[in-house]
Every structure is written in structure tokens, then in C-alpha cells.
Motif scaffolding. Structure first.
Motif, PDB file in Angstrom:
ATOM      1  N   ALA A 189      -6.137  -5.259   8.288  1.00  0.00           N
ATOM      2  CA  ALA A 189      -6.047  -4.865   9.682  1.00  0.00           C
ATOM      3  C   ALA A 189      -5.179  -6.800   9.724  1.00  0.00           C
ATOM      4  N   ASP A 190      -5.513  -7.864   9.195  1.00  0.00           N
ATOM      5  CA  ASP A 190      -5.222  -8.979   9.631  1.00  0.00           C
ATOM      6  C   ASP A 190      -4.707  -9.893   8.785  1.00  0.00           C
ATOM      7  N   ASP A 191      -4.351  -8.894   7.339  1.00  0.00           N
ATOM      8  CA  ASP A 191      -3.538  -9.366   6.572  1.00  0.00           C
ATOM      9  C   ASP A 191      -2.502  -8.816   5.493  1.00  0.00           C
ATOM     10  N   PRO A 192      -1.109  -9.512   6.065  1.00  0.00           N
ATOM     11  CA  PRO A 192      -0.107  -8.185   5.851  1.00  0.00           C
ATOM     12  C   PRO A 192       0.441  -7.945   4.988  1.00  0.00           C
ATOM     13  N   THR A 193       0.151  -8.884   3.819  1.00  0.00           N
ATOM     14  CA  THR A 193       0.477  -8.226   2.599  1.00  0.00           C
ATOM     15  C   THR A 193      -0.194  -7.227   1.731  1.00  0.00           C
ATOM     16  N   ALA A 194      -1.309  -7.485   2.305  1.00  0.00           N
ATOM     17  CA  ALA A 194      -2.587  -6.471   1.840  1.00  0.00           C
ATOM     18  C   ALA A 194      -2.031  -5.085   2.364  1.00  0.00           C
ATOM     19  N   MET A 195      -1.555  -4.903   3.753  1.00  0.00           N
ATOM     20  CA  MET A 195      -1.473  -4.205   4.029  1.00  0.00           C
ATOM     21  C   MET A 195      -0.461  -3.164   3.472  1.00  0.00           C
ATOM     22  N   LYS A 196       1.008  -3.548   3.025  1.00  0.00           N
ATOM     23  CA  LYS A 196       1.898  -3.696   2.799  1.00  0.00           C
ATOM     24  C   LYS A 196       1.630  -3.073   1.000  1.00  0.00           C
ATOM     25  N   GLN A 197       1.040  -3.862   0.132  1.00  0.00           N
ATOM     26  CA  GLN A 197       0.743  -3.281  -0.426  1.00  0.00           C
ATOM     27  C   GLN A 197      -0.642  -1.906  -0.878  1.00  0.00           C
ATOM     28  N   THR A 198      -0.989  -1.763   0.257  1.00  0.00           N
ATOM     29  CA  THR A 198      -1.863  -0.963  -0.155  1.00  0.00           C
ATOM     30  C   THR A 198      -0.981  -0.007   0.331  1.00  0.00           C
ATOM     31  N   ILE A 199      -0.171   0.317   1.589  1.00  0.00           N
ATOM     32  CA  ILE A 199       0.438   1.447   1.618  1.00  0.00           C
ATOM     33  C   ILE A 199       1.016   1.948   0.664  1.00  0.00           C
TER      34      ILE A 199
END
Length: 138
Positions: A99-109
Motif C-alpha cells: 500500500a505504501d510502496d508504489p514500486t513494490a505494488m507495480k512489481q507485484t502486479i
């Protein structure tokens, strides 16, 4: 090459050469015990770890391993995906580590798309980013 050797080679390719580490460190075991909904992780030592407390099937855990392998590859390559995250995706990851880590969110997507996880709800643009990323090594 016999069937088992072929299967290992094929699995290694899908996992980008990253290994699945079966022995968990105490903190990892404790984390997984408390969070059975977290099926796997791209560990700090650049191995894939799977949650022994997960209710997923072996086939599903194989997809989780593929997901984590791509996350490790992106970490190793220092790849920061460039695309818009949809409001539905932001809502899906509310209350998670992403939720608070845009890069990690994009990577997990992208990792979820790679492993066939429909929860990614990926857009055509996101799928294109993944395709371009995977084709740059060829």
C-alpha cells in the motif's frame, strides 16, 4: 535427458534460475504461521520461500514460486515498472505491505500477471510493460 531432468531445467527457466529454499529461518516461519494468506516471499537472500501453512495446492504454490521469481529478477535488475495503477488495484492492496510502496505494488502486479494470477486485474498497458521487460533479455 530424462523426464525429471527436463522438468527441472524447465522449472529453473521459469524461475529465472532462482532457487526455492525449503528451510525457513525462525522469523520467516513465525511470519508465515501468523499470515497463512501470504503464500510465498522473495526472501532477502534472493531465494524463493513458500508458506508451509498455506492451504494452496502444489500447482498453486508453483505459480506462487513463479511470482516470487519474477519479483527477485526485478529486484536483481533494479527494474522499476512505469505504468499507472488503477483505483481498483490500489483498493485491492490497501492494508498490505504494498500500500505504501508504489514500486513494490507495480512489481507485484507484474509478477501476478506473469504467474497467471487473475487478482492482478492487469490493464493492457501493464501487460505490455511485462512483455517488454521479459523480452529485453532475449
Amino acid at each position: 535427458m530424462d523426464a525429471q531432468e527436463y522438468a527441472r531445467k524447465r522449472a529453473s527457466k521459469k524461475l529465472f534460475g532462482f532457487q526455492i529454499r525449503e528451510k525457513l529461518y525462525p522469523r520467516e516461519d513465525e511470519f508465515f504461521m501468523k499470515r497463512p494468506e501470504v503464500a510465498g516471499m522473495a526472501a532477502e537472500d534472493n531465494t524463493i520461500i513458500l508458506n508451509p501453512y498455506s492451504a494452496l495446492s502444489k500447482k498453486q504454490l508453483g505459480a506462487v514460486a513463479e511470482n516470487e521469481a519474477l519479483r527477485l529478477k526485478m529486484r536483481q535488475d533494479e527494474f522499476v515498472p512505469e505504468f499507472e495503477v488503477t483505483p481498483d488495484q490500489v483498493k485491492f492492496f490497501e492494508g498490505t505491505e504494498y500500500a505504501d510502496d508504489p514500486t513494490a505494488m507495480k512489481q507485484t502486479i507484474l509478477a501476478r500477471v506473469y504467474s497467471g494470477d487473475s487478482s492482478a486485474k492487469a490493464t493492457p498497458a501493464q501487460k505490455k510493460v511485462l512483455k517488454e521487460y521479459l523480452s529485453r533479455d532475449k
